[in-house]
Design a protein around this motif. Structure first.
Motif: not given
Lengths: 199, 199
Positions: A55-57, A63-67, A71, A93, A96
């Motif tokens: 996880s990072r920003e 937003n919190i994401t993995d890239r 997305a 969240w 969304e």
């Protein structure tokens, strides 16, 4: 050592510090997990490890994401002319889940607060203004909490955006869907009355 | 995919299934953990993994432990003449916190239940009777819950132990320490009154 082993005790202590949990609920959860250890517990441990390492920003919106870019920011179907400013990832969240906003976000990570010495620079508001200016945003929706700090921050941002010529809006106040008038506070009722609309 | 990544969403779903938690509290916990991921989250993941792989039931009493025989059963300072029978590991932990019982335990893992088709063999009651007979136990304390199922099970075990010549006792009923009479149910008040003692 009442609870089985040092590891179990450490696990209960750690769990009991999570928001909304205490020693009693932590014990209950840990016992439940130990009973189902073959499945849930190993899976939970692995997921926690993976989420912790990945996880990072999002570099664009926070937003919190993995890239690098989340997305939402990298989705070509989303409206690039609208930015919704929120205090926290939890708020993003929630919006969304509401599934009606199709633009992109900006996560402040807090609100202005004189008491906690949080100023515009700590929240990255100058960077936000620059982003809005550069990306030719048409509308900025300030979806901050309806608290004193949230509304102060919203006013500050609205002021900072004044010279850019972008349309700045805020969420409507009123009666929540499914809400009963009798249980609403006076402020909400007045707001709903003032913003009444023709049926 | 509102919540950041598939892993985060899976983590929230898994957390939300734990006893006492739901989707909302699980989201809150996961966000809290992601914010502190360097510390708490990795630690929690590793502890869960370790406890999942190491926890098992004590071969002697059924307590949860990380070795063959639990710390209580293998403690030479504990009284070997007394066995306290409990429904569940949570009850054993509660008694250990009370810190006044110095004997050893036996965890049944449930109560007799005609509805759920749980009989004496499912709870290992014949094995318990054998253990009590072989180990020359002097006193068996039936610390089962004061529910219908718990008391039925207690009576069944007391009957099964009748021929062994061991002293069988149960927990006292009465006013909880710090309890107010006005908030107690009628059954507890009657029990406390019947078992009144000289001051």
């Amino acid at each position: 050592m009442a609870e089985g082993s040092d590891d179990i005790q450490a696990l209960i202590t750690l769990m009991g510090r999570l928001p909304g949990l205490g020693p009693r609920s932590a014990r209950r959860i840990v016992l439940h997990l130990i009973r189902k250890r073959s499945g849930q517990m190993t899976q939970l441990g692995q997921l926690l490890d993976r989420v912790a390492s990945q996880s990072r920003e999002c570099l664009e919106c926070g937003n919190i994401t993995d890239r690098d870019i989340c997305a939402i920011c990298s989705d070509p179907a989303r409206n690039t002319g609208e930015i919704c400013v929120v205090e926290d990832v939890a708020d993003l969240w929630a919006l969304e889940r509401g599934n009606s906003f199709r633009g992109r976000y900006h996560v402040l990570g807090g609100t202005l607060s004189a008491l906690d010495e949080i100023g515009p620079d700590d929240l990255g508001i100058p960077a936000l203004v620059e982003r809005i200016d550069q990306q030719k945003i048409r509308e900025v929706i300030l979806a901050l909490n309806a608290t004193v700090d949230g509304q102060t921050t919203a006013h500050y941002i609205a002021d900072a955006l004044h010279d850019i010529g972008v349309s700045v809006t805020g969420l409507a106040h009123g009666v929540p869907i499914g809400g009963e008038l009798d249980y609403l506070d006076d402020g909400t009722i007045s707001a709903a009355l003032n913003a009444r609309r023709k049926l």
